[in-house]
Every structure is written in structure tokens, then in C-alpha cells.
Motif scaffolding. Structure first.
Motif, mmCIF file in Angstrom:
data_model
loop_
_atom_site.group_PDB
_atom_site.id
_atom_site.type_symbol
_atom_site.label_atom_id
_atom_site.label_comp_id
_atom_site.label_asym_id
_atom_site.label_seq_id
_atom_site.Cartn_x
_atom_site.Cartn_y
_atom_site.Cartn_z
ATOM 1 N N SER A 106 0.861 -1.193 0.000
ATOM 2 C CA SER A 106 0.000 0.000 0.000
ATOM 3 C C SER A 106 0.890 1.233 0.000
ATOM 4 C CB SER A 106 -0.922 0.008 1.226
ATOM 5 O OG SER A 106 -0.189 -0.216 2.411
ATOM 6 N N ASP B 97 -2.401 -1.206 -3.216
ATOM 7 C CA ASP B 97 -3.408 -0.183 -2.906
ATOM 8 C C ASP B 97 -2.719 1.176 -2.970
ATOM 9 O OD1 ASP B 97 -4.893 -2.220 -0.294
ATOM 10 O OD2 ASP B 97 -5.445 -2.032 -2.402
ATOM 11 N N ASN C 152 -4.861 -0.502 -7.336
ATOM 12 C CA ASN C 152 -6.167 -0.333 -6.704
ATOM 13 C C ASN C 152 -6.210 1.032 -6.019
ATOM 14 O OD1 ASN C 152 -8.671 -0.886 -5.418
ATOM 15 N ND2 ASN C 152 -7.546 -1.392 -3.543
ATOM 16 N N ILE D 194 -7.646 4.075 -3.948
ATOM 17 C CA ILE D 194 -8.623 4.339 -2.882
ATOM 18 C C ILE D 194 -8.859 5.841 -2.826
ATOM 19 C CG2 ILE D 194 -9.063 4.209 -0.389
ATOM 20 C CD1 ILE D 194 -7.187 1.765 -0.306
ATOM 21 N N ALA E 85 -14.093 6.056 3.462
ATOM 22 C CA ALA E 85 -12.695 5.955 2.986
ATOM 23 C C ALA E 85 -11.777 5.536 4.128
ATOM 24 C CB ALA E 85 -12.255 7.299 2.403
ATOM 25 N N ASP F 38 -12.317 3.451 6.496
ATOM 26 C CA ASP F 38 -12.327 1.974 6.639
ATOM 27 C C ASP F 38 -11.362 1.332 5.637
ATOM 28 O OD1 ASP F 38 -15.870 1.640 7.482
ATOM 29 O OD2 ASP F 38 -14.094 2.034 8.721
ATOM 30 N N LYS F 39 -11.276 1.906 4.433
ATOM 31 C CA LYS F 39 -10.377 1.345 3.407
ATOM 32 C C LYS F 39 -8.915 1.630 3.756
ATOM 33 C CE LYS F 39 -13.970 1.785 -0.104
ATOM 34 N NZ LYS F 39 -14.448 2.582 -1.267
ATOM 35 N N ALA G 287 -7.922 -0.784 6.454
ATOM 36 C CA ALA G 287 -7.669 -2.136 5.921
ATOM 37 C C ALA G 287 -6.313 -2.226 5.218
ATOM 38 C CB ALA G 287 -8.782 -2.504 4.936
ATOM 39 N N ALA G 288 -5.787 -1.075 4.785
ATOM 40 C CA ALA G 288 -4.497 -1.078 4.059
ATOM 41 C C ALA G 288 -3.312 -0.860 4.991
ATOM 42 C CB ALA G 288 -4.514 0.014 2.990
#
Ligand SMILES: O=C(O)[C@H](O)[C@@H](O)[C@H](O)[C@H](O)COP(=O)(O)O
Length: 225
Positions: A35, A62, A96, A98, A114, A116-117, A120-121
Motif C-alpha cells: 500500500s 493499494d 487499486n 482508494i 474511505a 475503513d479502506k 484495511a491497508a
């Protein structure tokens, strides 16, 4: 903080861009799920150009911004637009992305989705930062109304701010997310930003000099012009 000077007349901005892109590439290729966060503004474009052409399994990367201006993605000031035009092309088109900006409402309403994303990264593999002469980094601006929250150890991953003197609302990664990253780099150009960086280092106070809040283990790439 580790400072790399590209002051030699032979080492021009393009060399800095390729060297930084090479460092990012090396860090991303060794991570199973990588990421990357990149800044907006006028400095990172050449780094994005160089990075977009590097061979990586971009589908497992990401990509996000360190911060976004709250404007539609077709606005010339949009950082998402910058990223789509300069990084998410060529080989990196498969990354990917975000996005932080959304037309669903005010930044405060849209940030949780956003965030939450981003969560997760984390931990981010690499964060590349820019800096202003006022010692802001990402959109952690001195005098911003909730800068204290953005600098706190239990901050949310993403925060909306309305910095004074900035034309639009901002959404920014918080200091906790930036410091949680496995690699942190900063690219700055010119003497004025070098002086601002030294002033921030001397201050050590992120509330006065926000870049000071992310200086631990930070690699700084500085080119004279
Ligand atoms: O949205 C932004 O503007 C950036 O993310 C910001 O933090 C930027 O890195 C600095 O303002 C430096 O900008 P320049 O590279 O244009 O000097």
C-alpha cells in the motif's frame, strides 16, 4: 531523520524523481500486499511519471493520497486527478486506487467510508510526503481547527479539516497513519523548504510545525532546484 541532498548540478530533479521512484518500487515489490500513499501538489508529478512505468504486480498495490482537496476529480486542484493523470497510467494503471473525495456530501460525512479502506491497508508500505514552506505536510496545516486530533496517537485514520487560508476543505491521513507506515519519505525542492525543514526539526512541535510530528525514521530527498 535521514537527509539525502541532490544539490550536485548533475543530479537534477529528474534524477531525484527516478531515484525516489526506484526506492518506492523496491519497497513495494517485497510486500505481498502493498500500500502506497502519495502527496498532491506540484512536486510529486515527476516521481509519479517514473513510478507509473516501473514493473510491479500493481494489481496487489493499494494506492491512495496523503491528502485530498475537497473538489470534484475533474477540478485542476484535485489530487485524485493528478494521480490518475500521472501515476495510474502505463503499468500502474492496474493499481487499486482508494479515492477520498466523494460527491455524496460534505467531507465529514464521507470520511468514514474511505477511513475503513485506509484502515484495511495499514500499515502502509510506504508514504511519500510533500511539505509547504509553512511546514505543513499532507493536509496537516498549522492553525487547522482539529490539528490536535489529527496529531493525537488515537486519531482516526482519516480526518476532514478546514485549514485557514486554504481555498477548500481538506481530507488528510492523520499523523498516526503516517508514522505507522513501514517507510516514510519526503521530497522537497529549493532552499526555502530546506530552511523550513530545519526550522521544524529545531522546533520538534507538530502543533507549530506539523512535519515535525512525522520526522522519526523519515528519509528526506532535497534538491536545490
Ligand atoms: O494537497 C497538497 O497540496 C499536498 O498534499 C501538500 O501536502 C503538498 O505536498 C504541499 O503543499 C507541497 O506542495 P508543492 O509540492 O506544490 O509545493
Amino acid at each position: 531523520m535521514n537527509l539525502i541532498e541532490y544539490a550536485d548540478s548533475e543530479l537534477m530533479m529528474m534524477d531525484l524523481a527516478h531515484i525516489v521512484a526506484g526506492e518506492i518500487n523496491r519497497k513495494l515489490m517485497h510486500s505481498e500486499r502493498a500500500s502506497l500513499a502519495l502527496p498532491g501538489g506540484t512536486t510529486p508529478g515527476p516521481v509519479m511519471d517514473a513510478l507509473s512505468a516501473t514493473s510491479l504486480d500493481w494489481e496487489r498495490v493499494d494506492v491512495m493520497l496523503t491528502d485530498e482537496r475537497w473538489v470534484p476529480e475533474d477540478d485542476p486542484r484535485s489530487n485524485a486527478r493528478l494521480l490518475r493523470e500521472r501515476l495510474l497510467v502505463d503499468k500502474a494503471a492496474k493499481a487499486n486506487f482508494i479515492p477520498f473525495w466523494s460527491d455524496a456530501g460534505a467531507p465529514e460525512e464521507c470520511v468514514p467510508v474511505a477511513a475503513d479502506k485506509v484502515r484495511a491497508a495499514m500499515p502502509l508500505t510506504l508514504v511519500l510526503l510533500g511539505m509547504g514552506e509553512d511546514m505543513h505536510t499532507a493536509s496537516l496545516f498549522p492553525g487547522a481547527e482539529n490539528l490536535d486530533t489529527a496529531l493525537s496517537p488515537n486519531a482516526p485514520p482519516l480526518l476532514a479539516l478546514h485549514p485557514p487560508g486554504v481555498p477548500e476543505a481538506r481530507v488528510t491521513l492523520t499523523a498516526r497513519v503516517i508514522n505507522d507506515a513501514m517507510n516514510k519519505h519526503l521530497v522537497i525542492i529549493g532552499d526555502a523548504k530546506r530552511e523550513a525543514l530545519e526550522k521544524a526539526r529545531a522546533s520538534g512541535d507538530g502543533h507549530v510545525a506539523p512535519v515535525a510530528a512525522v520526522m522519526r525514521d523519515l528519509t528526506v530527498h532535497w534538491a536545490k532546484e
